[in-house]
Design an enzyme around this catalytic site. Structure first.
Site, PDB file in Angstrom:
ATOM      1  N   GLU A 187      -8.091   3.040   2.716  1.00  0.00           N
ATOM      2  CA  GLU A 187      -6.645   2.839   2.851  1.00  0.00           C
ATOM      3  C   GLU A 187      -6.251   2.937   4.315  1.00  0.00           C
ATOM      4  OE1 GLU A 187      -3.607   5.051   0.173  1.00  0.00           O
ATOM      5  OE2 GLU A 187      -3.411   5.981   2.145  1.00  0.00           O
ATOM      6  N   TYR A 206       1.146  -1.396   4.769  1.00  0.00           N
ATOM      7  CA  TYR A 206       0.232  -0.609   3.947  1.00  0.00           C
ATOM      8  C   TYR A 206      -0.845  -1.541   3.422  1.00  0.00           C
ATOM      9  CZ  TYR A 206      -1.574   1.995  -0.051  1.00  0.00           C
ATOM     10  OH  TYR A 206      -2.395   2.636  -0.934  1.00  0.00           O
TER      11      TYR A 206
END
Ligand code: GDP
Ligand code: MN
Length: 378
Positions: free
Chosen positions: A189, A104
Site C-alpha cells: 500500500e 491512494y
C-alpha cells in the site's frame, strides 16, 4: 505475516524503482541533527516514527522540521514516545516535499473473490478510512495474467490525473504489481502517493509479506516483528498466546473453542484480551507453563474453558493446581474453571482438592468471570 516498517517497505520499493523521497533511518536526536547538517537529508524535513501501527500522522508521530535544531527537537519528541503500546526506537528522516494531491494505491488479496485486487483512490492521505466507497475503485486482477494495460488505464481514468503524473502512475502501478507478485506480499500500500510537480512520489509504505512464502524469502526471516515481550516468550515455548486490548484472560483449547469463549464473554459484557490456546498436550508441565505466562500478563480475571480430548481434563487440572501454587502473590488472579470431556471426573476431583470449583454451564461461567473482572462494561 511479516509486517515491514515503513523504511523497510521503502527499501523494497526502491529495488523495484518506485520513486521515493531522499532520506535515511536515524536512531537518536543527535544522529538526526547530524544528518541534516551534513546535507544528507535536505531541509525542510519530515521525521516519522517507525512503528507498525498506522495513524501516525494524526497521533503526533510524524513531525516537520525546518532547521537542524528543530530536527533534533522533533526527533527527541518522537523517540521518547510510546505509540499505541510500541516504544519508538527508529525514525525515518526524509526531505519534506512540496506536495499537491495525495492519492491512494494498494494491492491486496480479495479473499471472497479469491483474486488479487488493485485499489486506487484520488483521495489518499490520512482520511482514507472515511473516504466513501464510491471514491475507491477496486479492480480484480487475474494472477496468471497479471496487471494488464487496460486495467492500468481504468485505474488512471478513475484518478483523473494530468498527463505528467498519469505517465508516472502507469510505471508505479506496474512496479507495485511486481513487488506484490515477486515478494509474495499479502498487502502493498502507498498512502499517500503524492503528486510532486509532474511526477508521483511514495511518501509512505505498508508492506505485509505472506508467511506461507517465507521459505522463498529468507531475507525477511530476521526482521523483528510486532510481538509483545510475552508473546515472544510464548513463541519460544511453543505456546499460542495473543495479547490484545481487554482485561480478561482466556485459556481454552483449539481455535474454535477459544473464539467461541471470547464471543460469550463479549456477550456478557466482558472484555477478553489475553488469549491462550493450550492446543493438544498430555503434559501437565506445559499447562503449568501456560498459566504462569498468563499470570505475567496481569489479567483481571481468567476463564479456563477446556474441552478434554487429547488434552485430558486431569492433565489440565494437575497443571493448573501446580501453577496456582507457583504464581507469585503479585500475579494472582481470580479464576473461573470449566472443564468438560475426557477424564472429567478425575479433573474435577483434582481441582476440588485444591479448592477450585469447575462450573458446568458456559453461560454461568461467563457471567462469573465477567463479575470477577469487575462487572460488565458500560
Ligand atoms: P501514517 O499517518 O501513519 O499513514 O503516516 P504517513 O507516512 O502517511 O504520513 C502522514 C501524513 O504526513 C501524510 O498523509 C502527509 O500528508 C504528511 N507527509 C508525510 N511526508 C510528507 C512530505 O514529504 N511532505 C509533506 N508536505 N507532507 C508529508
Ligand atoms: Mn500513510
Amino acid at each position: 505475516m511479516v509486517k515491514l516498517a515503513e523504511w523497510r517497505g521503502k527499501e523494497v520499493f526502491r529495488r523495484y524503482g518506485i520513486p521515493l523521497p531522499r532520506g535515511r533511518v536515524v536512531r537518536s536526536p543527535e544522529e538526526a541533527r547530524a544528518a541534516s547538517e551534513s546535507g544528507d537529508v535536505p531541509l525542510p524535513g519530515v521525521l516519522k516514527a517507525q512503528v507498525l501501527t498506522g495513524g501516525r500522522g494524526k497521533g503526533g508521530a510524524v513531525r516537520f522540521a525546518a532547521t537542524p535544531a528543530e530536527v533534533e527537537e522533533a526527533a527527541r519528541g518522537i523517540l521518547g514516545m510510546e505509540f499505541k503500546g510500541e516504544q519508538v526506537r527508529e525514525l525515518l528522516f526524509e526531505e519534506k516535499l512540496a506536495i499537491g494531491r495525495e492519492l491512494y494505491v494498494a494491492l491486496t488479496l480479495d479473499r471472497s473473490q479469491r483474486l488479487p485486487v488493485l485499489m486506487v483512490s484520488p483521495h489518499g492521505g490520512m482520511e482514507i478510512e472515511s473516504v466513501d466507497a464510491s471514491e475507491i475503485v477496486r479492480i480484480p486482477i487475474h494472477p496468471f495474467v497479471g496487471l494488464s494495460g487496460y486495467e492500468r488505464r481504468r485505474a488512471l481514468r478513475f484518478l483523473g490525473l494530468p498527463p505528467g503524473p498519469a505517465k508516472s502512475m502507469e510505471g508505479i502501478l506496474d512496479r507495485l504489481w511486481r513487488v506484490f507478485l515477486h515478494e509474495d506480499a499479502e498487502l502493498v500500500e502507498i498512502n499517500p502517493l503524492a503528486v510532486v510537480g509532474d511526477s508521483l512520489v511514495a511518501l509512505d509504505s505498508k508492506v505485509i509479506i505472506e508467511d506461507d512464502a517465507s521459505f522463498r524469502h529468507p531475507e525477511y526471516a530476521e526482521i523483528p516483528d510486532d510481538r509483545t515481550a510475552l508473546e515472544e516468550v510464548a513463541r519460544e515455548k511453543g505456546i499460542a498466546f495473543v495479547q490484545l486490548e481487554g482485561n480478561i484472560g482466556v485459556i481454552a483449547n483449539g481455535a474454535g473453542l477459544t473464539m467461541a469463549t471470547l464471543d460469550v464473554l463479549q456477550q456478557f459484557g466482558g472484555r477478553p484480551g489475553i488469549f491462550l490456546d493450550l492446543g493438544g498436550t498430555d503434559n501437565p508441565a506445559q499447562v503449568t507453563e501456560a498459566f504462569l505466562l498468563m499470570a505475567r500478563a496481569h489479567p483481571t480475571a481468567v476463564f479456563l474453558n477446556v474441552f478434554g480430548g487429547v488434552t485430558r481434563c486431569d492433565t489440565v487440572a494437575t497443571g493448573l493446581v501446580e501453577a496456582m501454587r507457583r504464581v507469585p502473590a503479585a500475579e494472582r488472579f481470580p479464576l473461573v474453571a470449566r472443564i468438560r470431556g475426557n477424564n472429567e471426573a478425575e479433573g474435577i476431583r483434582i481441582l476440588q482438592e485444591a479448592g477450585i470449583t469447575s462450573l458446568r454451564q458456559l453461560e454461568e461461567s461467563a457471567r462469573a468471570v465477567v463479575a470477577a473482572a469487575g462487572g460488565p462494561a458500560a
